[in-house]
Design a protein around this motif. Structure first.
Motif, PDB file in Angstrom:
ATOM      1  N   TYR A   1     -12.957  47.459-150.869  1.00  0.00           N
ATOM      2  CA  TYR A   1     -13.881  48.355-150.161  1.00  0.00           C
ATOM      3  C   TYR A   1     -15.212  48.434-150.899  1.00  0.00           C
ATOM      4  N   GLU A   2     -15.137  48.578-152.217  1.00  0.00           N
ATOM      5  CA  GLU A   2     -16.374  48.690-153.006  1.00  0.00           C
ATOM      6  C   GLU A   2     -17.142  47.368-152.992  1.00  0.00           C
ATOM      7  N   ARG A   3     -16.391  46.267-153.041  1.00  0.00           N
ATOM      8  CA  ARG A   3     -17.037  44.943-153.036  1.00  0.00           C
ATOM      9  C   ARG A   3     -17.771  44.726-151.704  1.00  0.00           C
TER      10      ARG A   3
ATOM     11  N   CYS B   1      -3.311  46.693-148.174  1.00  0.00           N
ATOM     12  CA  CYS B   1      -4.291  47.737-147.843  1.00  0.00           C
ATOM     13  C   CYS B   1      -5.721  47.200-147.947  1.00  0.00           C
ATOM     14  N   ALA B   2      -5.947  46.249-148.852  1.00  0.00           N
ATOM     15  CA  ALA B   2      -7.274  45.624-148.954  1.00  0.00           C
ATOM     16  C   ALA B   2      -7.572  44.860-147.670  1.00  0.00           C
ATOM     17  N   ASP B   3      -6.565  44.197-147.167  1.00  0.00           N
ATOM     18  CA  ASP B   3      -6.730  43.435-145.922  1.00  0.00           C
ATOM     19  C   ASP B   3      -7.087  44.364-144.764  1.00  0.00           C
ATOM     20  N   VAL B   4      -6.343  45.473-144.665  1.00  0.00           N
ATOM     21  CA  VAL B   4      -6.591  46.425-143.569  1.00  0.00           C
ATOM     22  C   VAL B   4      -7.979  47.067-143.733  1.00  0.00           C
ATOM     23  N   ALA B   5      -8.362  47.318-144.986  1.00  0.00           N
ATOM     24  CA  ALA B   5      -9.703  47.882-145.223  1.00  0.00           C
ATOM     25  C   ALA B   5     -10.774  46.907-144.737  1.00  0.00           C
ATOM     26  N   GLY B   6     -10.517  45.629-144.880  1.00  0.00           N
ATOM     27  CA  GLY B   6     -11.460  44.612-144.391  1.00  0.00           C
ATOM     28  C   GLY B   6     -11.590  44.662-142.883  1.00  0.00           C
TER      29      GLY B   6
END
Lengths: 394, 240
Positions: B94-96, B154-159
């Motif tokens: 998310y931050e990236r 969760c990183a994938d879903v955030a994307g």
């Protein structure tokens, strides 16, 4: 000034140049441009993509034509890009789908009325009622999935009601075929069929690409279902084309078809920026037609006038709402089905299609599921009780 | 770019089709009886798919000895270390992406010719904070032996969530106020997510890590207040 296919030379192929900025130029406004402007953009992208498709096959099958075909391919690739990139990024894939179905309905309805051959006209009206139903199913999906009103895309030009139910479109392959037009058929008949094959191809390919990007399982199923029908439509319209035409004969007709379509777009476009683009590409296509006619003369030793007559263009597509015609066709022909290449009544449909369809629908029908009890209303079905949904409010 | 929206030929509403309006609605009503009546099919099909669905993916198993040890220790304490790794991976992603969103915003602000535009240096400072948070999260994941280059579920879903914001920020047609509206949603979620992450770290006994994250949260709180104020100023200036 009236265009003459045999005499107007258009823009020479080596003068057909682009920059990247032109290819990815300013898009149309989803909110402000007229729906028929978007209809022309989608139609012409389909026409250009089919031109690329046909030329790539020609390249593989024709040694003499390789260099000029490769040169034309480059111009067509960039024309297709400049046209398709006119669609703005705020169209969701489902909103673009609604627009695609509006293209299929309005363009096919106009062509059905222009078509001089009664059997071919029947073929257009038949396909029309199926795309008309697709619009209804996708409208239900747009409403129930994204909470959006399809009329914001359709702008009141096109009705949203069931057509021939999509669940009944699934036919055994042999029943998708039509009888092809004859060699001596009117030029208009040929141009109509070639146009719609391209349109259906584009729609099919679009659904095949975007279907998997949906998360919702029923949306994924609906795209799978309607992509299958669009594939049938490619066969339906594709089988109208005369298989006895030579490859270079088909090339000449394809280029004439592109001229015919751009001429109608240029004539009716109210957006000045797009009008200029349609005029520019009309000249490009006249240039391509010159190349195609030369190949035809040089290698087949035939006269293009044999195909194009005196060179005058048949009447073009009427880019305006075909609502009254569509309603008449719906009332009179929704019960029609296919048996081989013939149109028959519901009770006489080919048994092979019934068997095929029963198996395919045996684990549920996405087109039925998405639209159960669905009735389009202004502002979506959630607006059911609002004054805007009542006819008396008008 | 002019940063205002104006009145014009918007053709979307039913009022823009006065001649066909009544016909459209009446015909839809008249033909409604031809709709399918399988009203349970939509939910039934969704249920079948929900029951048969796989998850989007898994949290990677720590490949290094340190990671395995940390994972084992956390497991012995009764925690599920994969949840923490997943959420840290989400925050990192998310931050990236946040850095890229603010870079897109910087391009938009730099090309604004009139109307409200925030100070470029202030926007760049937020972008730099997002980047340092990304680095902090990468370091943290390494400290507990996880791979900061992996994409957790969760990183994938955030994307997927961020994809709409990217469309808004990178479209040259959107105004600064429209872009700020998107950034406000980003910052609101960011704040709540840092709070949850701190709670998760404390619960898992990583109090030292939680301390560093509290500082990050304070920075995010200032981002939220700043973006909210910019949006307010942009909209109010446009409205008067």
């Amino acid at each position: 000034m009236a265009i003459n296919l045999l005499k107007d030379r258009g823009t020479a192929l080596d003068k057909q140049r682009f920059t990247w900025k032109e290819l990815a130029g300013k898009p149309i406004s989803k909110l402000d441009d007229d729906a028929f402007t978007r209809i022309r953009v989608i139609l012409m992208n389909g026409v250009e993509l089919d031109s690329l498709r046909y030329k790539q096959v020609l390249l593989r099958c024709n040694r003499e034509a390789r260099v000029p075909v490769a040169q034309m391919l480059r111009a067509e690739q960039h024309q297709a890009t400049a046209v398709n990139w006119l669609l703005s990024a705020d169209h969701s894939p489902l909103e673009t789908t609604i627009a695609y179905e509006q293209v299929a309905i309005e363009v096919t309805a106009s062509i059905a009325q222009l078509e001089p051959d009664a059997y071919m006209a029947q073929g257009y009206r038949y396909g029309l009622l199926e795309d008309f139903d697709h619009l209804y199913r996708y409208t239900a999906l747009l409403d129930r999935l994204e909470g959006k009103d399809a009329n914001n895309i359709l702008q009141g030009y096109t009705d949203v009601v069931p057509g021939r139910p999509t669940i009944d479109h699934h036919r055994a392959p042999e029943n998708d075929l039509l009888e092809p037009y004859a060699a001596e058929a009117a030029l208009a008949t040929k141009l109509h069929a070639i146009t719609l094959v391209g349109g259906e191809y584009q729609t099919h390919d679009y659904y095949m690409n975007i279907g998997p990007i949906f998360a919702d399982p029923v949306a994924r199923m609906l795209y799978a279902e309607i992509a299958s029908v669009e594939s049938q439509h490619i066969t339906h319209y594709g089988s109208m084309l005369n298989p006895e035409e030579s490859p270079l004969e088909k090339l000449v007709l394809h280029e004439a078809m592109e001229v015919w379509n751009y001429a109608a777009c240029a004539e009716q476009e109210p957006n000045p920026r797009l009008k200029a683009l349609w005029e520019r590409f009309l000249d490009y296509e006249l240039g391509h037609l010159q190349v195609a006619m030369k190949l035809f003369k040089d290698f087949e030793k035939r006269d293009p006038a044999e195909l194009l007559g005196d060179g005058s263009l048949p009447p073009g597509i009427d880019f305006s709402s075909q609502r009254e015609f569509v309603r008449k066709v719906l009332a009179a022909e929704v019960q029609l089905r296919k048996d081989g290449t013939q149109f028959v009544d519901e009770d006489d449909e080919a048994v092979s299609s019934l068997k095929y369809r029963n198996q395919l629908n045996s684990q549920g029908s996405p087109s039925q599921a998405v639209s159960a009890a669905y009735q389009w209303m202004p502002g979506t079905e959630l607006n059911r009780n609002a004054a805007t949904a009542q006819p008396s409010a008008a | 770019m002019d940063n205002t929206v104006s009145v014009g030929m918007n053709r979307t509403g039913l009022d823009m089709a006065p001649k066909s309006r009544e016909k459209l609605v009446a015909f839809a009503r008249q033909q409604a009886g031809r709709a399918s009546n399988e009203t349970a099919a939509w939910s039934e099909l969704h249920k079948v798919h929900a029951l048969e669905a796989d998850r989007v993916g898994t949290v990677p198993v720590p490949a290094r000895i340190k990671g395995m040890a940390t994972t084992m220790l956390d497991t012995l304490k009764g925690n599920k270390p994969q949840v923490l790794i997943d959420k840290l991976g989400e925050r990192l992603a998310y931050e990236r992406t946040g850095v890229r969103l603010y870079e897109a915003f910087l391009l938009k602000v730099a090309s604004a010719s009139e109307g409200f535009a925030p100070d470029l240096e202030a926007v760049a400072a937020i972008r730099d904070d997002e980047r340092s948070h990304f680095e902090l999260l990468g370091k943290t994941l390494q400290q507990i032996g996880a791979d900061p280059t992996a994409m957790t579920p969760c990183a994938d879903v955030a994307g997927v969530m961020a994809s709409g914001h990217l469309q808004v920020l990178t479209d040259p047609r959107t105004t600064i106020a429209q872009a700020l509206n998107s950034l406000l949603a980003v910052e609101l979620a960011d704040n709540a997510s840092w709070e949850l992450l701190i709670e998760l770290l404390q619960g898992a006994g990583h109090k030292d890590l939680a301390q560093g994250f509290t500082v990050a949260l304070q920075t995010e709180e200032t981002h939220l207040a700043t973006v909210k104020a910019w949006l307010r100023q942009a909209v109010l200036e446009e409205a008067t």
